[in-house]
Design a protein around this motif. Structure first.
Motif, PDB file in Angstrom:
ATOM      1  N   SER A   1       0.511  -4.038  13.376  1.00 36.83           N
ATOM      2  CA  SER A   1      -0.716  -4.549  12.769  1.00 36.83           C
ATOM      3  C   SER A   1      -1.798  -4.506  13.834  1.00 36.83           C
ATOM      4  O   SER A   1      -1.522  -4.322  15.016  1.00 36.83           O
ATOM      5  CB  SER A   1      -0.527  -5.970  12.241  1.00 36.83           C
ATOM      6  OG  SER A   1      -0.397  -6.877  13.308  1.00 36.83           O
ATOM      7  N   ALA A   2      -3.033  -4.681  13.408  1.00 39.08           N
ATOM      8  CA  ALA A   2      -4.152  -4.619  14.353  1.00 39.08           C
ATOM      9  C   ALA A   2      -4.083  -5.751  15.371  1.00 39.08           C
ATOM     10  O   ALA A   2      -4.556  -5.615  16.493  1.00 39.08           O
ATOM     11  CB  ALA A   2      -5.474  -4.665  13.599  1.00 39.08           C
TER      12      ALA A   2
ATOM     13  N   TRP B   1       2.135   3.294   9.864  1.00 41.19           N
ATOM     14  CA  TRP B   1       1.046   2.682   9.105  1.00 41.19           C
ATOM     15  C   TRP B   1       1.052   1.192   9.412  1.00 41.19           C
ATOM     16  O   TRP B   1       2.023   0.659   9.955  1.00 41.19           O
ATOM     17  CB  TRP B   1       1.218   2.947   7.604  1.00 41.19           C
ATOM     18  CG  TRP B   1       2.473   2.378   7.023  1.00 41.19           C
ATOM     19  CD1 TRP B   1       2.637   1.143   6.456  1.00 41.19           C
ATOM     20  CD2 TRP B   1       3.758   2.989   6.992  1.00 41.19           C
ATOM     21  NE1 TRP B   1       3.923   0.957   6.056  1.00 41.19           N
ATOM     22  CE2 TRP B   1       4.643   2.083   6.368  1.00 41.19           C
ATOM     23  CE3 TRP B   1       4.257   4.219   7.408  1.00 41.19           C
ATOM     24  CZ2 TRP B   1       5.990   2.360   6.164  1.00 41.19           C
ATOM     25  CZ3 TRP B   1       5.599   4.489   7.203  1.00 41.19           C
ATOM     26  CH2 TRP B   1       6.438   3.575   6.587  1.00 41.19           C
ATOM     27  N   GLU B   2      -0.019   0.531   9.077  1.00 37.49           N
ATOM     28  CA  GLU B   2      -0.116  -0.896   9.324  1.00 37.49           C
ATOM     29  C   GLU B   2       0.896  -1.623   8.443  1.00 37.49           C
ATOM     30  O   GLU B   2       0.956  -1.416   7.241  1.00 37.49           O
ATOM     31  CB  GLU B   2      -1.517  -1.413   9.042  1.00 37.49           C
ATOM     32  CG  GLU B   2      -1.699  -2.849   9.455  1.00 37.49           C
ATOM     33  CD  GLU B   2      -3.142  -3.280   9.552  1.00 37.49           C
ATOM     34  OE1 GLU B   2      -3.357  -4.469   9.809  1.00 37.49           O
ATOM     35  OE2 GLU B   2      -4.037  -2.440   9.372  1.00 37.49           O
TER      36      GLU B   2
ATOM     37  N   ILE C   1      -0.699   2.693  15.360  1.00 42.37           N
ATOM     38  CA  ILE C   1      -0.890   2.889  13.921  1.00 42.37           C
ATOM     39  C   ILE C   1      -1.499   4.270  13.675  1.00 42.37           C
ATOM     40  O   ILE C   1      -2.498   4.637  14.286  1.00 42.37           O
ATOM     41  CB  ILE C   1      -1.776   1.781  13.334  1.00 42.37           C
ATOM     42  CG1 ILE C   1      -1.095   0.427  13.518  1.00 42.37           C
ATOM     43  CG2 ILE C   1      -2.072   2.040  11.859  1.00 42.37           C
ATOM     44  CD1 ILE C   1      -1.951  -0.753  13.137  1.00 42.37           C
ATOM     45  N   GLY C   2      -0.877   5.039  12.797  1.00 45.91           N
ATOM     46  CA  GLY C   2      -1.370   6.367  12.447  1.00 45.91           C
ATOM     47  C   GLY C   2      -0.825   7.492  13.313  1.00 45.91           C
ATOM     48  O   GLY C   2      -1.194   8.645  13.136  1.00 45.91           O
TER      49      GLY C   2
ATOM     50  N   ALA D   1       0.842  -1.189   0.000  1.00 45.61           N
ATOM     51  CA  ALA D   1       0.000   0.000   0.000  1.00 45.61           C
ATOM     52  C   ALA D   1       0.878   1.241   0.000  1.00 45.61           C
ATOM     53  O   ALA D   1       1.917   1.281   0.668  1.00 45.61           O
ATOM     54  CB  ALA D   1      -0.901   0.002   1.232  1.00 45.61           C
ATOM     55  N   PRO D   2       0.519   2.263  -0.754  1.00 48.93           N
ATOM     56  CA  PRO D   2       1.342   3.474  -0.773  1.00 48.93           C
ATOM     57  C   PRO D   2       1.291   4.184   0.577  1.00 48.93           C
ATOM     58  O   PRO D   2       0.266   4.203   1.246  1.00 48.93           O
ATOM     59  CB  PRO D   2       0.689   4.328  -1.862  1.00 48.93           C
ATOM     60  CG  PRO D   2      -0.703   3.830  -1.957  1.00 48.93           C
ATOM     61  CD  PRO D   2      -0.658   2.373  -1.589  1.00 48.93           C
ATOM     62  N   VAL D   3       2.417   4.738   0.964  1.00 42.90           N
ATOM     63  CA  VAL D   3       2.507   5.471   2.223  1.00 42.90           C
ATOM     64  C   VAL D   3       2.101   6.913   1.957  1.00 42.90           C
ATOM     65  O   VAL D   3       2.732   7.605   1.163  1.00 42.90           O
ATOM     66  CB  VAL D   3       3.943   5.398   2.789  1.00 42.90           C
ATOM     67  CG1 VAL D   3       4.044   6.183   4.076  1.00 42.90           C
ATOM     68  CG2 VAL D   3       4.356   3.964   2.999  1.00 42.90           C
ATOM     69  N   LEU D   4       1.030   7.358   2.622  1.00 48.34           N
ATOM     70  CA  LEU D   4       0.532   8.711   2.391  1.00 48.34           C
ATOM     71  C   LEU D   4       1.394   9.763   3.072  1.00 48.34           C
ATOM     72  O   LEU D   4       1.680  10.788   2.514  1.00 48.34           O
ATOM     73  CB  LEU D   4      -0.920   8.815   2.857  1.00 48.34           C
ATOM     74  CG  LEU D   4      -1.894   7.881   2.137  1.00 48.34           C
ATOM     75  CD1 LEU D   4      -3.284   8.014   2.737  1.00 48.34           C
ATOM     76  CD2 LEU D   4      -1.925   8.162   0.648  1.00 48.34           C
ATOM     77  N   ASN D   5       1.766   9.516   4.314  1.00 47.45           N
ATOM     78  CA  ASN D   5       2.594  10.458   5.058  1.00 47.45           C
ATOM     79  C   ASN D   5       3.747   9.672   5.678  1.00 47.45           C
ATOM     80  O   ASN D   5       3.530   8.881   6.590  1.00 47.45           O
ATOM     81  CB  ASN D   5       1.774  11.154   6.138  1.00 47.45           C
ATOM     82  CG  ASN D   5       2.560  12.228   6.863  1.00 47.45           C
ATOM     83  OD1 ASN D   5       3.764  12.364   6.710  1.00 47.45           O
ATOM     84  ND2 ASN D   5       1.876  13.001   7.676  1.00 47.45           N
ATOM     85  N   PRO D   6       4.978   9.863   5.227  1.00 42.80           N
ATOM     86  CA  PRO D   6       6.081   9.067   5.740  1.00 42.80           C
ATOM     87  C   PRO D   6       6.466   9.388   7.182  1.00 42.80           C
ATOM     88  O   PRO D   6       7.291   8.709   7.754  1.00 42.80           O
ATOM     89  CB  PRO D   6       7.228   9.405   4.789  1.00 42.80           C
ATOM     90  CG  PRO D   6       6.897  10.744   4.259  1.00 42.80           C
ATOM     91  CD  PRO D   6       5.395  10.810   4.209  1.00 42.80           C
TER      92      PRO D   6
END
Length: 109
Positions: free
Chosen positions: A39-40, A18-19, A57-58, A9-14
């Motif tokens: 991961s969750a 992210w998961e 995450i996030g 999945a593309p990383v939106l904000n490095p």
């Protein structure tokens, strides 16, 4: 012959986690260092408590977390330390932001 690479999945904000990303966790201010993949379903044992890593995450890299006691099980909650440099408390306990009103700190190079 072409090589096929697994798509991720593309990383939106490095600058935020992210998961699936790997992080280095500093437990108890350097007492223990742990590499973990977020991961969750991932968990981490801290002392005698097992906490889910899902709250990480996030969040921005370098965030601080603390173990909280929940109704069912302990969990990690984000801790934002108060900045004492710019805030001053008055007698009523309200936070007042101190704003410099002069140019004493300006240095002419």
């Amino acid at each position: 012959m072409s090589e096929s690479k697994p798509e991720s999945a593309p990383v939106l904000n490095p600058r935020v986690t992210w998961e699936g990303c790997s992080v280095l966790l500093d437990i108890n201010d350097g007492d223990r260092l742990v590499f973990a993949r977020l991961s969750a379903g991932s968990t981490l044992k801290i002392g005698n408590k097992t906490c889910s890593l899902q709250p990480l995450i996030g969040c921005p890299f370098g965030s601080l977390f603390q173990v909280e006691s929940g109704k069912e099980k302990p969990y990690l909650s984000r801790f934002v330390p108060p900045t004492e440099e710019n805030n001053v408390q008055d007698e009523g306990g309200c936070q007042l932001q101190e704003v410099p009103r002069d140019n004493r700190a300006i240095i002419d190079n």
